[in-house]
Design a protein around this motif. Sequence first.
Motif, PDB file in Angstrom:
ATOM      1  N   ALA A 258     147.638  49.611  23.187  1.00 37.38           N
ATOM      2  CA  ALA A 258     147.893  50.541  22.093  1.00 37.38           C
ATOM      3  C   ALA A 258     146.820  51.631  22.051  1.00 37.38           C
ATOM      4  CB  ALA A 258     147.925  49.791  20.764  1.00 37.38           C
ATOM      5  N   ARG A 259     145.689  51.379  22.704  1.00 36.35           N
ATOM      6  CA  ARG A 259     144.584  52.349  22.709  1.00 36.35           C
ATOM      7  C   ARG A 259     144.359  52.964  24.093  1.00 36.35           C
ATOM      8  NH1 ARG A 259     139.330  50.223  20.061  1.00 36.35           N
ATOM      9  NH2 ARG A 259     139.030  52.473  19.826  1.00 36.35           N
ATOM     10  N   ILE A 260     144.546  52.192  25.142  1.00 31.86           N
ATOM     11  CA  ILE A 260     144.436  52.714  26.502  1.00 31.86           C
ATOM     12  C   ILE A 260     145.364  51.894  27.394  1.00 31.86           C
ATOM     13  CG2 ILE A 260     142.426  51.273  27.075  1.00 31.86           C
ATOM     14  CD1 ILE A 260     141.431  53.750  28.745  1.00 31.86           C
ATOM     15  N   ARG A 261     146.274  52.584  28.070  1.00 32.94           N
ATOM     16  CA  ARG A 261     147.283  51.901  28.876  1.00 32.94           C
ATOM     17  C   ARG A 261     146.765  51.613  30.299  1.00 32.94           C
ATOM     18  NH1 ARG A 261     150.029  56.456  27.096  1.00 32.94           N
ATOM     19  NH2 ARG A 261     150.083  57.153  29.273  1.00 32.94           N
ATOM     20  N   TYR A 262     147.519  50.811  31.012  1.00 36.31           N
ATOM     21  CA  TYR A 262     147.151  50.488  32.389  1.00 36.31           C
ATOM     22  C   TYR A 262     147.095  51.737  33.253  1.00 36.31           C
ATOM     23  CZ  TYR A 262     147.290  48.406  37.054  1.00 36.31           C
ATOM     24  OH  TYR A 262     147.015  48.070  38.375  1.00 36.31           O
ATOM     25  N   ASP A 263     148.052  52.634  33.124  1.00 38.54           N
ATOM     26  CA  ASP A 263     148.030  53.842  33.954  1.00 38.54           C
ATOM     27  C   ASP A 263     146.824  54.718  33.634  1.00 38.54           C
ATOM     28  OD1 ASP A 263     149.358  56.248  32.028  1.00 38.54           O
ATOM     29  OD2 ASP A 263     149.986  54.207  31.551  1.00 38.54           O
ATOM     30  N   GLN A 264     146.330  54.669  32.407  1.00 38.65           N
ATOM     31  CA  GLN A 264     145.127  55.422  32.056  1.00 38.65           C
ATOM     32  C   GLN A 264     143.872  54.757  32.622  1.00 38.65           C
ATOM     33  OE1 GLN A 264     146.064  55.396  27.871  1.00 38.65           O
ATOM     34  NE2 GLN A 264     146.885  57.484  27.939  1.00 38.65           N
ATOM     35  N   LEU A 265     143.890  53.441  32.701  1.00 36.51           N
ATOM     36  CA  LEU A 265     142.803  52.757  33.411  1.00 36.51           C
ATOM     37  C   LEU A 265     142.787  53.171  34.879  1.00 36.51           C
ATOM     38  CD1 LEU A 265     143.078  49.118  31.990  1.00 36.51           C
ATOM     39  CD2 LEU A 265     141.474  50.897  31.291  1.00 36.51           C
ATOM     40  N   LEU A 266     143.961  53.363  35.452  1.00 35.89           N
ATOM     41  CA  LEU A 266     144.032  53.822  36.843  1.00 35.89           C
ATOM     42  C   LEU A 266     143.422  55.211  37.003  1.00 35.89           C
ATOM     43  CD1 LEU A 266     147.647  52.700  37.880  1.00 35.89           C
ATOM     44  CD2 LEU A 266     145.483  51.628  38.510  1.00 35.89           C
ATOM     45  N   GLN A 267     143.633  56.080  36.034  1.00 39.44           N
ATOM     46  CA  GLN A 267     143.001  57.404  36.091  1.00 39.44           C
ATOM     47  C   GLN A 267     141.485  57.280  36.177  1.00 39.44           C
ATOM     48  OE1 GLN A 267     145.609  59.258  32.657  1.00 39.44           O
ATOM     49  NE2 GLN A 267     144.424  60.877  33.630  1.00 39.44           N
ATOM     50  N   VAL A 268     140.923  56.416  35.367  1.00 38.21           N
ATOM     51  CA  VAL A 268     139.476  56.222  35.366  1.00 38.21           C
ATOM     52  C   VAL A 268     139.013  55.605  36.681  1.00 38.21           C
ATOM     53  CG1 VAL A 268     137.588  54.964  34.257  1.00 38.21           C
ATOM     54  CG2 VAL A 268     139.358  56.057  32.865  1.00 38.21           C
ATOM     55  N   PHE A 269     139.749  54.615  37.167  1.00 33.85           N
ATOM     56  CA  PHE A 269     139.388  53.957  38.419  1.00 33.85           C
ATOM     57  C   PHE A 269     139.298  54.970  39.551  1.00 33.85           C
ATOM     58  CE2 PHE A 269     140.823  52.021  42.417  1.00 33.85           C
ATOM     59  CZ  PHE A 269     139.862  51.035  42.584  1.00 33.85           C
ATOM     60  N   PHE A 270     140.322  55.788  39.711  1.00 32.27           N
ATOM     61  CA  PHE A 270     140.337  56.741  40.815  1.00 32.27           C
ATOM     62  C   PHE A 270     139.439  57.941  40.555  1.00 32.27           C
ATOM     63  CE2 PHE A 270     144.290  54.494  41.812  1.00 32.27           C
ATOM     64  CZ  PHE A 270     144.170  54.345  43.181  1.00 32.27           C
ATOM     65  N   GLY A 271     139.335  58.353  39.296  1.00 27.82           N
ATOM     66  CA  GLY A 271     138.601  59.570  38.997  1.00 27.82           C
ATOM     67  C   GLY A 271     137.096  59.432  39.072  1.00 27.82           C
ATOM     68  N   VAL A 272     136.556  58.334  38.504  1.00 28.34           N
ATOM     69  CA  VAL A 272     135.094  58.241  38.407  1.00 28.34           C
ATOM     70  C   VAL A 272     134.518  56.883  38.787  1.00 28.34           C
ATOM     71  CG1 VAL A 272     135.007  60.003  36.602  1.00 28.34           C
ATOM     72  CG2 VAL A 272     135.116  57.592  35.949  1.00 28.34           C
ATOM     73  N   ALA A 273     135.308  55.811  38.763  1.00 30.14           N
ATOM     74  CA  ALA A 273     134.730  54.479  38.962  1.00 30.14           C
ATOM     75  C   ALA A 273     134.492  54.135  40.417  1.00 30.14           C
ATOM     76  CB  ALA A 273     135.630  53.418  38.326  1.00 30.14           C
ATOM     77  N   SER A 274     135.243  54.759  41.331  1.00 28.45           N
ATOM     78  CA  SER A 274     135.087  54.445  42.748  1.00 28.45           C
ATOM     79  C   SER A 274     135.548  55.628  43.575  1.00 28.45           C
ATOM     80  CB  SER A 274     135.899  53.195  43.116  1.00 28.45           C
ATOM     81  OG  SER A 274     137.281  53.478  43.048  1.00 28.45           O
ATOM     82  N   ASP A 275     135.225  55.590  44.855  1.00 32.19           N
ATOM     83  CA  ASP A 275     135.700  56.605  45.793  1.00 32.19           C
ATOM     84  C   ASP A 275     136.811  55.966  46.625  1.00 32.19           C
ATOM     85  OD1 ASP A 275     136.180  58.339  47.897  1.00 32.19           O
ATOM     86  OD2 ASP A 275     134.079  58.834  48.218  1.00 32.19           O
ATOM     87  N   PRO A 276     138.059  56.357  46.403  1.00 33.09           N
ATOM     88  CA  PRO A 276     139.181  55.691  47.072  1.00 33.09           C
ATOM     89  C   PRO A 276     139.341  56.057  48.537  1.00 33.09           C
ATOM     90  CG  PRO A 276     140.004  57.530  45.790  1.00 33.09           C
ATOM     91  CD  PRO A 276     138.538  57.426  45.491  1.00 33.09           C
ATOM     92  N   THR A 277     138.441  56.866  49.082  1.00 37.76           N
ATOM     93  CA  THR A 277     138.543  57.264  50.487  1.00 37.76           C
ATOM     94  C   THR A 277     137.595  56.486  51.388  1.00 37.76           C
ATOM     95  OG1 THR A 277     136.853  59.022  50.427  1.00 37.76           O
ATOM     96  CG2 THR A 277     139.074  59.598  49.693  1.00 37.76           C
ATOM     97  N   GLN A 278     136.810  55.585  50.829  1.00 35.13           N
ATOM     98  CA  GLN A 278     135.858  54.824  51.632  1.00 35.13           C
ATOM     99  C   GLN A 278     136.473  53.478  52.019  1.00 35.13           C
ATOM    100  OE1 GLN A 278     131.741  54.759  50.426  1.00 35.13           O
ATOM    101  NE2 GLN A 278     132.010  56.568  49.144  1.00 35.13           N
TER     102      GLN A 278
END
Length: 231
Positions: free
Chosen positions: A111-131
């Motif tokens: 209700a406050r942050i959805r799974y797809d929004q967690l994915l935004q954070v994961f790809f955007g700032v939490a890790s480098d998906p190209t390594q």
Amino acid sequence: MIARRSLRWPGAAIPALALLALSACLAPAHADAPVQAPAAVIPAHEAPGLKTAVFAGGCYWGMEAVFSHLKGVTSVVSGFEGGRAADADYETVSTGTTGHAESIRVTYDPARIRYDQLLQVFFGVASDPTQLNRQEPDEGPQYRNALVPIGPEQARVARAYLAQLKALKLWKRPIVTRIEPWRGFYPGPAEHQDFAFRNPRHPYILRWDVARVEALQRTFPQWWKPDFTRN
């Protein structure tokens, strides 16, 4: 150069030689800058109530630090996914032979942050998906970049968002993030939980993870909270 694992001493004094090595040896491993990951074309439709998500994206200290500053997140546990329970201890996983990945288990309120929004954070700032099989100074399959959907809705959203990002080509190199089957999660050692909160001056945290947390606040201010969600 100091060996990779010797750069992380939870709860112990940092050898002087390692402190010298931090600036001399730890150049970024082809890391891209944080990315303003776009909103998902296919959002998650989640029933009310707390949900759980698992992400693997390198050293779990930094992943935990980022997700612990998100509104709607009630718990972040550092641990291991992808292998057997019998091998899910820190030293054994660190050999890179067990099939596990360092990961985090996130409990959140959709209700406050959805799974797809967690994915935004994961790809955007939490890790480098190209390594591939590494993240910054840490190398090995235990540092792979992976989404571990729990249930069909997370799987549907994860597949769609990964395809969306690959089509946009936001990074200079191809995305290597994997979608892995849910095989269980095993919490890591107690001294590794809330690590960035308890050890803010640890050289590894200062070198690699402070910038991620700052990027979260700057890139996704709508979900940022200053307090660290402690377990």
